[in-house]
Motif scaffolding. Sequence first.
Motif, PDB file in Angstrom:
ATOM      1  N   ARG A  27      45.269  19.032   3.374  1.00  0.00           N
ATOM      2  CA  ARG A  27      45.258  20.464   3.691  1.00  0.00           C
ATOM      3  C   ARG A  27      46.589  20.870   4.316  1.00  0.00           C
ATOM      4  NH1 ARG A  27      40.716  22.561   2.404  1.00  0.00           N
ATOM      5  NH2 ARG A  27      38.795  21.340   2.420  1.00  0.00           N
ATOM      6  N   VAL A  28      46.977  22.093   4.105  1.00  0.00           N
ATOM      7  CA  VAL A  28      48.233  22.625   4.639  1.00  0.00           C
ATOM      8  C   VAL A  28      47.934  23.316   5.970  1.00  0.00           C
ATOM      9  CG1 VAL A  28      50.139  24.209   4.203  1.00  0.00           C
ATOM     10  CG2 VAL A  28      49.111  22.924   2.293  1.00  0.00           C
ATOM     11  N   PRO A  29      48.743  23.026   7.017  1.00  0.00           N
ATOM     12  CA  PRO A  29      49.859  22.068   7.025  1.00  0.00           C
ATOM     13  C   PRO A  29      49.360  20.635   7.189  1.00  0.00           C
ATOM     14  CG  PRO A  29      49.657  23.092   9.179  1.00  0.00           C
ATOM     15  CD  PRO A  29      48.618  23.757   8.307  1.00  0.00           C
ATOM     16  N   ARG A  30      49.966  19.726   6.480  1.00  0.00           N
ATOM     17  CA  ARG A  30      49.597  18.327   6.590  1.00  0.00           C
ATOM     18  C   ARG A  30      50.166  17.746   7.872  1.00  0.00           C
ATOM     19  NH1 ARG A  30      50.753  15.170   1.090  1.00  0.00           N
ATOM     20  NH2 ARG A  30      48.996  13.890   1.772  1.00  0.00           N
ATOM     21  N   PRO A  31      49.435  16.857   8.524  1.00  0.00           N
ATOM     22  CA  PRO A  31      49.973  16.224   9.735  1.00  0.00           C
ATOM     23  C   PRO A  31      51.255  15.460   9.438  1.00  0.00           C
ATOM     24  CG  PRO A  31      47.609  15.776   9.485  1.00  0.00           C
ATOM     25  CD  PRO A  31      48.070  16.406   8.211  1.00  0.00           C
ATOM     26  N   GLN A  32      52.130  15.403  10.405  1.00  0.00           N
ATOM     27  CA  GLN A  32      53.407  14.724  10.208  1.00  0.00           C
ATOM     28  C   GLN A  32      53.221  13.258   9.849  1.00  0.00           C
ATOM     29  OE1 GLN A  32      56.166  15.261  13.445  1.00  0.00           O
ATOM     30  NE2 GLN A  32      57.531  13.629  12.742  1.00  0.00           N
ATOM     31  N   TRP A  33      52.180  12.623  10.430  1.00  0.00           N
ATOM     32  CA  TRP A  33      52.001  11.199  10.186  1.00  0.00           C
ATOM     33  C   TRP A  33      51.695  10.906   8.714  1.00  0.00           C
ATOM     34  CZ3 TRP A  33      47.216   9.836   8.326  1.00  0.00           C
ATOM     35  CH2 TRP A  33      46.118  10.648   8.645  1.00  0.00           C
ATOM     36  N   VAL A  34      51.122  11.863   7.989  1.00  0.00           N
ATOM     37  CA  VAL A  34      50.829  11.636   6.575  1.00  0.00           C
ATOM     38  C   VAL A  34      52.132  11.465   5.791  1.00  0.00           C
ATOM     39  CG1 VAL A  34      49.775  12.597   4.496  1.00  0.00           C
ATOM     40  CG2 VAL A  34      48.650  12.895   6.710  1.00  0.00           C
ATOM     41  N   GLY A  35      53.116  12.311   6.080  1.00  0.00           N
ATOM     42  CA  GLY A  35      54.411  12.173   5.418  1.00  0.00           C
ATOM     43  C   GLY A  35      55.072  10.853   5.727  1.00  0.00           C
ATOM     44  N   GLU A  36      54.922  10.373   6.956  1.00  0.00           N
ATOM     45  CA  GLU A  36      55.498   9.080   7.328  1.00  0.00           C
ATOM     46  C   GLU A  36      54.794   7.946   6.588  1.00  0.00           C
ATOM     47  OE1 GLU A  36      55.007   9.187  11.515  1.00  0.00           O
ATOM     48  OE2 GLU A  36      56.701  10.545  11.871  1.00  0.00           O
ATOM     49  N   TRP A  37      53.483   8.054   6.419  1.00  0.00           N
ATOM     50  CA  TRP A  37      52.737   7.035   5.677  1.00  0.00           C
ATOM     51  C   TRP A  37      53.208   6.962   4.222  1.00  0.00           C
ATOM     52  CZ3 TRP A  37      46.935   5.784   6.514  1.00  0.00           C
ATOM     53  CH2 TRP A  37      46.683   5.554   7.868  1.00  0.00           C
ATOM     54  N   GLN A  38      53.550   8.086   3.650  1.00  0.00           N
ATOM     55  CA  GLN A  38      53.945   8.110   2.242  1.00  0.00           C
ATOM     56  C   GLN A  38      55.260   7.386   1.993  1.00  0.00           C
ATOM     57  OE1 GLN A  38      53.715  12.412   1.802  1.00  0.00           O
ATOM     58  NE2 GLN A  38      51.956  12.200   0.418  1.00  0.00           N
ATOM     59  N   ARG A  39      55.997   7.115   3.059  1.00  0.00           N
ATOM     60  CA  ARG A  39      57.295   6.466   2.910  1.00  0.00           C
ATOM     61  C   ARG A  39      57.256   4.961   3.191  1.00  0.00           C
ATOM     62  NH1 ARG A  39      58.756  11.472   5.339  1.00  0.00           N
ATOM     63  NH2 ARG A  39      58.824  10.554   7.429  1.00  0.00           N
ATOM     64  N   ASP A  40      56.092   4.414   3.519  1.00  0.00           N
ATOM     65  CA  ASP A  40      56.042   2.970   3.775  1.00  0.00           C
ATOM     66  C   ASP A  40      54.705   2.405   3.291  1.00  0.00           C
ATOM     67  OD1 ASP A  40      54.082   3.447   5.789  1.00  0.00           O
ATOM     68  OD2 ASP A  40      55.616   3.649   7.333  1.00  0.00           O
ATOM     69  N   GLY A  41      54.405   1.188   3.699  1.00  0.00           N
ATOM     70  CA  GLY A  41      53.228   0.486   3.197  1.00  0.00           C
ATOM     71  C   GLY A  41      51.902   1.107   3.569  1.00  0.00           C
ATOM     72  N   ARG A  42      51.908   2.033   4.511  1.00  0.00           N
ATOM     73  CA  ARG A  42      50.652   2.669   4.898  1.00  0.00           C
ATOM     74  C   ARG A  42      50.082   3.544   3.785  1.00  0.00           C
ATOM     75  NH1 ARG A  42      52.680   5.042  10.590  1.00  0.00           N
ATOM     76  NH2 ARG A  42      54.548   5.336   9.265  1.00  0.00           N
ATOM     77  N   GLN A  43      50.915   3.871   2.800  1.00  0.00           N
ATOM     78  CA  GLN A  43      50.420   4.678   1.677  1.00  0.00           C
ATOM     79  C   GLN A  43      49.348   3.934   0.886  1.00  0.00           C
ATOM     80  OE1 GLN A  43      53.220   4.859  -1.852  1.00  0.00           O
ATOM     81  NE2 GLN A  43      54.626   4.042  -0.302  1.00  0.00           N
ATOM     82  N   ARG A  44      49.226   2.617   1.091  1.00  0.00           N
ATOM     83  CA  ARG A  44      48.236   1.827   0.360  1.00  0.00           C
ATOM     84  C   ARG A  44      46.922   1.670   1.123  1.00  0.00           C
ATOM     85  NH1 ARG A  44      52.985  -1.157  -0.453  1.00  0.00           N
ATOM     86  NH2 ARG A  44      52.317  -2.772   1.022  1.00  0.00           N
ATOM     87  N   ILE A  45      46.848   2.220   2.325  1.00  0.00           N
ATOM     88  CA  ILE A  45      45.603   2.131   3.092  1.00  0.00           C
ATOM     89  C   ILE A  45      44.557   3.059   2.473  1.00  0.00           C
ATOM     90  CG2 ILE A  45      44.528   2.540   5.341  1.00  0.00           C
ATOM     91  CD1 ILE A  45      47.200   1.880   6.647  1.00  0.00           C
ATOM     92  N   THR A  46      43.397   2.509   2.176  1.00  0.00           N
ATOM     93  CA  THR A  46      42.335   3.262   1.526  1.00  0.00           C
ATOM     94  C   THR A  46      41.200   3.590   2.499  1.00  0.00           C
ATOM     95  OG1 THR A  46      41.064   1.304   0.884  1.00  0.00           O
ATOM     96  CG2 THR A  46      42.838   2.014  -0.615  1.00  0.00           C
ATOM     97  N   ILE A  47      40.271   4.396   2.024  1.00  0.00           N
ATOM     98  CA  ILE A  47      39.078   4.682   2.818  1.00  0.00           C
ATOM     99  C   ILE A  47      38.299   3.407   3.086  1.00  0.00           C
ATOM    100  CG2 ILE A  47      36.860   5.892   2.834  1.00  0.00           C
ATOM    101  CD1 ILE A  47      39.270   7.645   3.353  1.00  0.00           C
ATOM    102  N   ASP A  48      38.169   2.555   2.089  1.00  0.00           N
ATOM    103  CA  ASP A  48      37.472   1.288   2.281  1.00  0.00           C
ATOM    104  C   ASP A  48      38.132   0.455   3.375  1.00  0.00           C
ATOM    105  OD1 ASP A  48      35.523  -0.848   1.283  1.00  0.00           O
ATOM    106  OD2 ASP A  48      37.446  -1.885   1.121  1.00  0.00           O
ATOM    107  N   HIS A  49      39.447   0.450   3.434  1.00  0.00           N
ATOM    108  CA  HIS A  49      40.140  -0.283   4.495  1.00  0.00           C
ATOM    109  C   HIS A  49      39.781   0.267   5.867  1.00  0.00           C
ATOM    110  CE1 HIS A  49      43.429  -1.361   1.358  1.00  0.00           C
ATOM    111  NE2 HIS A  49      42.517  -2.316   1.415  1.00  0.00           N
ATOM    112  N   LEU A  50      39.684   1.573   5.987  1.00  0.00           N
ATOM    113  CA  LEU A  50      39.289   2.162   7.272  1.00  0.00           C
ATOM    114  C   LEU A  50      37.837   1.834   7.583  1.00  0.00           C
ATOM    115  CD1 LEU A  50      40.903   5.737   7.215  1.00  0.00           C
ATOM    116  CD2 LEU A  50      41.883   3.600   8.059  1.00  0.00           C
ATOM    117  N   MET A  51      36.969   1.953   6.600  1.00  0.00           N
ATOM    118  CA  MET A  51      35.543   1.704   6.825  1.00  0.00           C
ATOM    119  C   MET A  51      35.293   0.272   7.300  1.00  0.00           C
ATOM    120  SD  MET A  51      33.474   4.391   6.006  1.00  0.00           S
ATOM    121  CE  MET A  51      31.978   3.902   5.151  1.00  0.00           C
ATOM    122  N   THR A  52      36.066  -0.676   6.788  1.00  0.00           N
ATOM    123  CA  THR A  52      35.848  -2.086   7.103  1.00  0.00           C
ATOM    124  C   THR A  52      36.824  -2.634   8.139  1.00  0.00           C
ATOM    125  OG1 THR A  52      37.274  -2.763   5.262  1.00  0.00           O
ATOM    126  CG2 THR A  52      34.912  -2.496   4.803  1.00  0.00           C
TER     127      THR A  52
END
Length: 506
Positions: free
Chosen positions: A259-284
């Motif tokens: 949703r706009v505006p997106r949190p700043q941390w989302v943009g930071e995640w898109q630039r490193d390995g955190r972009q691969r974190i899924t909902i399943d990873h959070l759930m478990t």
Amino acid sequence: MRLRSRLLGIVLLLILALLGGGALLALERQWPAALAGFAAKTVCGGVFIAGRPKDEVIENDLLSLSAVMRLVDLSIDDDNQRVSASVPLSGTRYAMWRPARGCVLLPPDEVPETAILTAANEPNSRVGALAGVDATLRSERLQPATSLWPEGAGTLPRDQWPKGVRAAALEKAIAHAFSRPSMSSVRPGTPTGNGQGTRAIVVVHRGRLLLERYSPGFDARTPQLGWSMAKTVLGVLAWSRFQSTATDLRTPVVELVNRVPRPQWVGEWQRDGRQRITIDHLMTMFDGLDDPPDQSWLRNELPRMLWVVGDVGRFAGEHTLAHTPGTTWRYASPVSNLLSRVLRDQFASHEDYIDFPFQSLFDPIGALSATFESDDDGNLIGSSYLWASPHDWARLGWLLANDGEWQGRQIFPPGWIDYAGARRQDENGHIEPYGAHVWLTVDNPGLGCASNRPLPPDGLIATGVWGQVMAIFPTRQTVILRLGWKAPDEPEPPCQLLTDILDALP
């Protein structure tokens, strides 16, 4: 109390001066603000959510923790339903009851006048959610129900208990949980003897309430805080929402917080390995986000997250990556609040998000005392802050034991038990005792089970600090609930209580 607090404050300042580097670290980690925030939120919840006497809450929920709590200056405003608290070096912190959001703790330096204006513009979602609920389920807190639990409040008469229940053994098992003196579990001035901090024990078997017991000052209708038991309920809410919207749990988080505006941390995640974190990873909790290596009391991040910052989702989202997502497990409360923040973006409005626990889970089963508290930014504090009466916690447990089915109606999509109860292993082949936001009974040393007295292997257990336990045994058709306030120490591990109760049931 103010003069005494000022004198103690001077002593505290002298101690901090002597501590030197430790004092600077304590201030950096905002411990005075966290202490004041904890006090304000605890008293607000005890008084305005649980409806308990002010003096009892202060004495048993605060002063029983530590002598440090005597540094706190408290003020309770009944008219505006808010609590202020301050300690030396903290300034004044405010916690305010808000409709559908519980006691919201304002960030440091936020003044209540601004917050009142914000709260006035919020719709009273809770009133709207209750409008269509059958009057017989509306609230056990208002009048006793004459029908049996879970439709009402009544326990199953003993002459109707299932064949094979050993009543004396069941009563003995429950009595043990109340067997040691603990002033944190009773009203001031009442005799001790209701020990280990236990405030409630409830046993449900085959869909009926068999036995319950409470400490003085508490009963079946008194909402109590489940602490980390909230994680399991949040996990169910996330499962329900993502299943109903046909969202693949392998979807990356960065694709869902959009949703706009997106949190700043989302943009930071898109630039490193955190972009691969899924909902399943959070759930478990296989997300791979960092965990502070030093968990000493001065460096622990949990007090800052719960009682200082105003946005628990952003706090969690700003964690860096320590491991490849999906390879390493560790239990971490910020992950639950990150999951809550992701869940928020799955609704058209903030009001829909706040209403979701009520409309999709609590109200359909008559758990009308339940209150999922939010932070100042409006995120449900999924790690720690869900209140419900013992009867309503038991309703939630029975719903989970039946994989979302309630009296012939499917409240949330089936399959949660299989997903939540699946055993998962890390990159080294070690199988963890944790499922999807719930603990498992197999090979779980934290439960304290003896090798010759294991719990049923399909058990799912929600736990919380200071001995909160909601144990769910689907094949035994049993839910066991223990609530309490054994602080600052933990009570004994729950396995003896659970196995003793199970042994007394057919």
